[in-house]
Structures are given as structure tokens and as C-alpha cells.
Motif scaffolding. Sequence first.
Motif, PDB file in Angstrom:
ATOM      1  N   LEU A   1       0.838  -1.212   0.000  1.00 46.20           N
ATOM      2  CA  LEU A   1       0.000   0.000   0.000  1.00 46.20           C
ATOM      3  C   LEU A   1       0.868   1.255   0.000  1.00 46.20           C
ATOM      4  CD1 LEU A   1      -2.683   1.609   0.427  1.00 46.20           C
ATOM      5  CD2 LEU A   1      -2.180   1.438   2.874  1.00 46.20           C
ATOM      6  N   PHE A   2       1.844   1.297   0.905  1.00 43.22           N
ATOM      7  CA  PHE A   2       2.708   2.486   0.967  1.00 43.22           C
ATOM      8  C   PHE A   2       3.442   2.677  -0.367  1.00 43.22           C
ATOM      9  CE2 PHE A   2       2.883   2.344   5.816  1.00 43.22           C
ATOM     10  CZ  PHE A   2       2.360   3.617   5.992  1.00 43.22           C
ATOM     11  N   GLY A   3       3.928   1.582  -0.932  1.00 46.68           N
ATOM     12  CA  GLY A   3       4.649   1.688  -2.203  1.00 46.68           C
ATOM     13  C   GLY A   3       3.755   2.264  -3.290  1.00 46.68           C
TER      14      GLY A   3
ATOM     15  N   ARG B   1       4.791  -9.637  17.992  1.00 50.89           N
ATOM     16  CA  ARG B   1       4.867  -9.592  16.527  1.00 50.89           C
ATOM     17  C   ARG B   1       4.300  -8.265  16.011  1.00 50.89           C
ATOM     18  NH1 ARG B   1       1.487 -13.684  13.125  1.00 50.89           N
ATOM     19  NH2 ARG B   1       1.336 -12.356  11.292  1.00 50.89           N
ATOM     20  N   ALA B   2       3.232  -7.810  16.622  1.00 46.45           N
ATOM     21  CA  ALA B   2       2.642  -6.529  16.204  1.00 46.45           C
ATOM     22  C   ALA B   2       3.683  -5.421  16.335  1.00 46.45           C
ATOM     23  CB  ALA B   2       1.415  -6.209  17.065  1.00 46.45           C
ATOM     24  N   TYR B   3       4.396  -5.431  17.455  1.00 49.62           N
ATOM     25  CA  TYR B   3       5.413  -4.402  17.687  1.00 49.62           C
ATOM     26  C   TYR B   3       6.519  -4.500  16.632  1.00 49.62           C
ATOM     27  CZ  TYR B   3       9.174  -1.802  19.860  1.00 49.62           C
ATOM     28  OH  TYR B   3      10.189  -0.915  20.079  1.00 49.62           O
ATOM     29  N   ALA B   4       7.032  -5.717  16.426  1.00 48.10           N
ATOM     30  CA  ALA B   4       8.184  -5.891  15.514  1.00 48.10           C
ATOM     31  C   ALA B   4       7.805  -5.543  14.073  1.00 48.10           C
ATOM     32  CB  ALA B   4       8.695  -7.330  15.611  1.00 48.10           C
ATOM     33  N   GLU B   5       6.664  -6.014  13.629  1.00 46.57           N
ATOM     34  CA  GLU B   5       6.268  -5.748  12.228  1.00 46.57           C
ATOM     35  C   GLU B   5       5.960  -4.260  12.024  1.00 46.57           C
ATOM     36  OE1 GLU B   5       4.470 -10.119  10.962  1.00 46.57           O
ATOM     37  OE2 GLU B   5       3.078  -8.453  11.236  1.00 46.57           O
ATOM     38  N   SER B   6       5.316  -3.651  13.016  1.00 44.16           N
ATOM     39  CA  SER B   6       5.016  -2.215  12.900  1.00 44.16           C
ATOM     40  C   SER B   6       6.310  -1.417  12.863  1.00 44.16           C
ATOM     41  CB  SER B   6       4.167  -1.739  14.092  1.00 44.16           C
ATOM     42  OG  SER B   6       2.990  -2.492  14.197  1.00 44.16           O
ATOM     43  N   LYS B   7       7.231  -1.773  13.735  1.00 41.36           N
ATOM     44  CA  LYS B   7       8.518  -1.053  13.800  1.00 41.36           C
ATOM     45  C   LYS B   7       9.223  -1.085  12.436  1.00 41.36           C
ATOM     46  CE  LYS B   7      12.638  -1.519  16.798  1.00 41.36           C
ATOM     47  NZ  LYS B   7      13.672  -0.830  16.462  1.00 41.36           N
ATOM     48  N   ALA B   8       9.235  -2.257  11.810  1.00 43.76           N
ATOM     49  CA  ALA B   8       9.905  -2.370  10.499  1.00 43.76           C
ATOM     50  C   ALA B   8       9.211  -1.476   9.467  1.00 43.76           C
ATOM     51  CB  ALA B   8       9.911  -3.824  10.050  1.00 43.76           C
ATOM     52  N   LEU B   9       7.889  -1.440   9.496  1.00 43.84           N
ATOM     53  CA  LEU B   9       7.156  -0.588   8.542  1.00 43.84           C
ATOM     54  C   LEU B   9       7.387   0.897   8.841  1.00 43.84           C
ATOM     55  CD1 LEU B   9       3.837  -2.622   8.330  1.00 43.84           C
ATOM     56  CD2 LEU B   9       5.313  -2.064   6.379  1.00 43.84           C
ATOM     57  N   ILE B  10       7.431   1.243  10.119  1.00 39.30           N
ATOM     58  CA  ILE B  10       7.690   2.645  10.500  1.00 39.30           C
ATOM     59  C   ILE B  10       9.065   3.065   9.982  1.00 39.30           C
ATOM     60  CG2 ILE B  10       8.160   4.165  12.476  1.00 39.30           C
ATOM     61  CD1 ILE B  10       6.028   2.377  14.018  1.00 39.30           C
ATOM     62  N   GLU B  11      10.052   2.196  10.209  1.00 41.26           N
ATOM     63  CA  GLU B  11      11.416   2.557   9.793  1.00 41.26           C
ATOM     64  C   GLU B  11      11.521   2.706   8.285  1.00 41.26           C
ATOM     65  OE1 GLU B  11      13.679   0.834  13.720  1.00 41.26           O
ATOM     66  OE2 GLU B  11      13.551  -0.468  11.961  1.00 41.26           O
ATOM     67  N   LYS B  12      10.723   1.949   7.564  1.00 46.14           N
ATOM     68  CA  LYS B  12      10.787   2.042   6.097  1.00 46.14           C
ATOM     69  C   LYS B  12       9.959   3.214   5.560  1.00 46.14           C
ATOM     70  CE  LYS B  12      10.139  -0.602   1.853  1.00 46.14           C
ATOM     71  NZ  LYS B  12       9.801  -1.892   1.253  1.00 46.14           N
ATOM     72  N   TRP B  13       8.792   3.477   6.147  1.00 47.54           N
ATOM     73  CA  TRP B  13       7.843   4.370   5.478  1.00 47.54           C
ATOM     74  C   TRP B  13       7.512   5.670   6.193  1.00 47.54           C
ATOM     75  CZ3 TRP B  13       7.233   3.910   0.599  1.00 47.54           C
ATOM     76  CH2 TRP B  13       7.323   2.664  -0.016  1.00 47.54           C
ATOM     77  N   HIS B  14       7.652   5.749   7.489  1.00 53.34           N
ATOM     78  CA  HIS B  14       7.216   6.969   8.193  1.00 53.34           C
ATOM     79  C   HIS B  14       8.128   8.133   7.790  1.00 53.34           C
ATOM     80  CE1 HIS B  14       5.372   9.479  11.154  1.00 53.34           C
ATOM     81  NE2 HIS B  14       6.472   9.605  11.866  1.00 53.34           N
ATOM     82  N   GLY B  15       7.574   9.111   7.106  1.00 52.55           N
ATOM     83  CA  GLY B  15       8.375  10.253   6.647  1.00 52.55           C
ATOM     84  C   GLY B  15       9.047  10.031   5.306  1.00 52.55           C
ATOM     85  N   THR B  16       8.793   8.900   4.672  1.00 52.91           N
ATOM     86  CA  THR B  16       9.333   8.667   3.329  1.00 52.91           C
ATOM     87  C   THR B  16       8.411   9.332   2.308  1.00 52.91           C
ATOM     88  OG1 THR B  16      10.293   6.556   3.983  1.00 52.91           O
ATOM     89  CG2 THR B  16       9.919   6.885   1.622  1.00 52.91           C
TER      90      THR B  16
ATOM     91  N   GLN C   1       4.555   9.816   2.759  1.00 57.46           N
ATOM     92  CA  GLN C   1       3.926   8.796   3.607  1.00 57.46           C
ATOM     93  C   GLN C   1       4.191   9.013   5.107  1.00 57.46           C
ATOM     94  OE1 GLN C   1       1.965   6.992   1.635  1.00 57.46           O
ATOM     95  NE2 GLN C   1       2.931   8.264   0.067  1.00 57.46           N
ATOM     96  N   LEU C   2       3.178   8.689   5.897  1.00 53.99           N
ATOM     97  CA  LEU C   2       3.300   8.763   7.361  1.00 53.99           C
ATOM     98  C   LEU C   2       2.673   7.507   7.969  1.00 53.99           C
ATOM     99  CD1 LEU C   2       2.241  12.482   7.891  1.00 53.99           C
ATOM    100  CD2 LEU C   2       4.529  11.544   8.300  1.00 53.99           C
ATOM    101  N   TYR C   3       3.092   7.197   9.175  1.00 55.94           N
ATOM    102  CA  TYR C   3       2.615   5.960   9.806  1.00 55.94           C
ATOM    103  C   TYR C   3       1.572   6.252  10.893  1.00 55.94           C
ATOM    104  CZ  TYR C   3       2.652   1.122  11.238  1.00 55.94           C
ATOM    105  OH  TYR C   3       2.268  -0.175  11.487  1.00 55.94           O
ATOM    106  N   ALA C   4       0.534   5.421  10.902  1.00 53.13           N
ATOM    107  CA  ALA C   4      -0.485   5.490  11.966  1.00 53.13           C
ATOM    108  C   ALA C   4      -0.558   4.147  12.677  1.00 53.13           C
ATOM    109  CB  ALA C   4      -1.845   5.834  11.363  1.00 53.13           C
ATOM    110  N   VAL C   5      -0.347   4.166  13.974  1.00 54.95           N
ATOM    111  CA  VAL C   5      -0.498   2.954  14.791  1.00 54.95           C
ATOM    112  C   VAL C   5      -1.997   2.627  14.841  1.00 54.95           C
ATOM    113  CG1 VAL C   5      -0.203   2.033  17.123  1.00 54.95           C
ATOM    114  CG2 VAL C   5       1.597   3.455  16.089  1.00 54.95           C
ATOM    115  N   THR C   6      -2.349   1.353  14.544  1.00 58.73           N
ATOM    116  CA  THR C   6      -3.749   1.042  14.227  1.00 58.73           C
ATOM    117  C   THR C   6      -4.255  -0.264  14.858  1.00 58.73           C
ATOM    118  OG1 THR C   6      -3.313   2.102  12.058  1.00 58.73           O
ATOM    119  CG2 THR C   6      -5.386   0.911  12.290  1.00 58.73           C
TER     120      THR C   6
END
Length: 446
Positions: free
Chosen positions: A148-150, A180-195, A198-203
Motif C-alpha cells: 500500500l505504501f509503495g 509480533r505486532a510491535y516488531a512488524e510495525s517497527k519495520a514498517l515505521i522505519e521504512k515508510w514513516h516520513g518517506t 507517507q506517514l505511519y499510523a499505529v492502528t
Amino acid sequence: MIQNLITRTLYRATFMHTPASPFDDPAGLQVQEDGGILVENGVIAATGTYAELRGAFPTAEVSDLRGGLLLPGFIDTHVHYPQGRVIGGLGMPLLEWLEKNALPEEARLADTTYARAVAQEFTRSLLHNGTTTALVFGSHFASAVDLLFGEAERSGLRAVAGLVVSDRLLRPELHTTPERAYAESKALIEKWHGTGRQLYAVTPRFSLSASEGILDACAALMREFQGLRFTSHINENVAEIGAVRDLFPEARDYLDTYERAGLVTRRSVLAHNVHPNDRELSVMAAHHCTAAHCPCSNSALGSGLFPLKRHLQAGVHVSLGTDVGGGTGFSMLKEGLQAYFMQQLQGENGVPLTPAHLLYLATRAGAKALDLQHITGDFASGKVFDAVLVSPSPRTPLRAVFDAADSPDRLLAATFATGVQGDLACVWAGGKTVYRRELGLAALSS
Ligand SMILES: Nc1nc2[nH]cnc2c(=O)[nH]1
Ligand SMILES: [Zn+2]
């Protein structure tokens, strides 16, 4: 010789925007007939009459949009990416609709080929409808959120989105664990938040499907990373509220399930809030948290009549969302009209909304909800040029009104009353054309 790399375009159009809220300021709507908006490298550098700007910038390239109405790009503050293909599951209340309609479809996004196609349809549907920024409820699958972010970044959509996390009461394949929620979210945040945009929303999906453990994992992410947004659902349906009460016996009410975890802030957007109590409204106001009103969904699922007056009286900020696929489509014009209808139906308890209110709810209110009011939502200098041109084709119902209109106010009212996707001629995101009716999106972005 040093090259002048500034790209400068002067847009000539009648434009309208709401730099101030019409709920607070009767002059919130600004109208400029035969106006000019000077855009430099995607950012608005000056606005005024066309004649003034032409005089001040005689060499700027002119884009002549006369005959249409230029509005800020719409901001949808609640829309579900995996539900585009299940719009139209009418006749069921929320919990039955989730079980029979939404969740089986959401499980299909485990397949990345399927998810890629859905992500392309989704971003295209938003942009074709003039939505240039959206707070997107993502998928339960990290691979699908990555897609989605891509796709959003490629197409120009500003997506504020995240991994949807749940650990109970949905379907096993949609469940995760706090770790797992924490780890997967963290990886997505590091890749996409501010790219890019795009911005990240914890959901977390909603408290009904979230244990305290997973809400705590969400709070840990909010503490660890700067500038994240938070979104979830609240007080949508009476049966849902009862179930949440049973699951959280310690909580004072639905809001408290999020509040106790520290998830209610000025960057929190809670969807629906059809049945709030007064304590919840006062806490939401105190924390500057937003309620995303989704009137088509509230009507389709029979969730109830949104108490806008109580929100405004309590000082709670309200924005607008389509809630696809509980909602009935991606049009923020239709959503605005439905918001208007639902207030009209409430008699003395309703708020009489004007076209200016509808424009505000569809644009600047969303920017404020997402703490992006310094970037988008209106045409003030310094904002990026996110815009939509309403310019009905010949022989359409809206063209008949546009041609007969004796004041610009009529244009805005008719746009909300009868405007459809086909009436939108062009959409810009960050100064780039991301949709043109004659060409379609694919021709521009592929
Ligand atoms: N309208 C709506 N409400 C929800 N509450 C939890 N999930 C959903 C959803 O997908 N749609
Ligand atoms: Zn929703």
C-alpha cells in the motif's frame, strides 16, 4: 551558468477554500472569482486575483482552468484499504457485517499478488475522487501494508497508514501477538514513516479485538517514534459497545480502553463515535483528539445518527471519512452530502450545515485531524498544491448548474449536492498532476 531550477505555474481559476473553520468563524470560507494561485516547485507561493498575480509574475506559465471550480484536495480521515472490493454489503449491522463481509475479504490480502491489485485499485479510487490525503486503515498483513505504501508513494497519494493489529475475536489468520505486532510495525515505521508523502499510523482495529497487551505494544511504538499518528474505532454500534464493556470491566467506558494505554492524543483519530457519553467527549476535547464522522457508513450499517452538536459543544474536533467498505464509496462529496442529510434529520439536535461547513469537513478539518494543517488542506501560501478541479463535462447535470450559476456559492452547494467522480477534471498532489479525466490515472503514473 547556474540553471534556474524553479518550476513555476500560475493557475487561473475560481477557487474556494476554508483557511479558518466555518464552525468558529462565519468568514471561514474564502472565495476568489477569477483567482490566481502561483505554485513554485509544488508549493503555493502566492494567491490573489488572476490580474494581480499576472502583473507580479508576468513570465510564469499560465494554466487556464476557467469554467471550473478549484478546491483543495480532499482529506479522507477513515477509509479501509482491504475493503474496496466489498463495498455494498448492505442490510447488516456492524458485527455481522464484519464477520460475513469484511473479514473474509481482509484475509485474502495475505496473498501479495491479490494485495498488490487491491492497493492499486484503492489508491486510484481515492485520487480519481479528488482525495489527495487519507488516513488509511491498513491490512493485518505487513506485506500488504508495505505494498500500500509503495503504491501510494508511486501514485502521489499521501497515505497516513499502518499495520492493523488484533489478537482476538476476529479470525485466526487475522490475529497476531503483541510482540509480533510491535516488531512488524517497527519495520514498517522505519521504512515508510516520513518517506516521501507517507506517514505511519499505529492502528489497533478496535478494543473488541485488542487485548490490553496489544494496546500496550501500540503505546510503546507511539513513545519510541516521533510523529506517529494513532487511529482506531470507537462507539460505533450499541452491541459493539456492550461487548467492549464486558471485555474491559475496569474501564470507565470505551474511550477509557484507549485512554488508559495513553493512546488518546492530539494525533489520535477515532472513527465513528456515534454513541459517546459526556465524559468521553470532554476527555477527547481536553486531549485535542479527533472524531472521524462517517455518515454513509453510519447509515448503511444502521449505526445511528452522529451527535455533531454534542461534539461541537464539548469542543471535540470532527473530520470526515468514507469508511469504505462499510461506507458506500470513495467520494468525499457524497460523504459531505450525507453528513448534511443526517444533521437535517435530527431537527433541533442537528447542526444546520452549509456548503462552507461541508468543504471544511472534507479538507481542512482532515488536515487538522492529522496534524498536517501546515502542509495541506487549504490554499494558503506555503502549503503544498494538493487540489481538485471540479469541471463538469458538457451535458451533465452539474454543468447545467455551473453554466446557470449567478454566484460562486451556488457552485459549491451544487458540487456537494450532485457532484460525482466524473465531474472532477483534474487532481494535483504536491503540484504534480496525478489524475486527468481525459487521460485516466494510468497514463500519468505508469
Ligand atoms: N465500520 C467499521 N467498523 C469497524 N470496527 C472494527 N472494524 C471495523 C471495520 O472494518 N469497519
Ligand atoms: Zn472503519
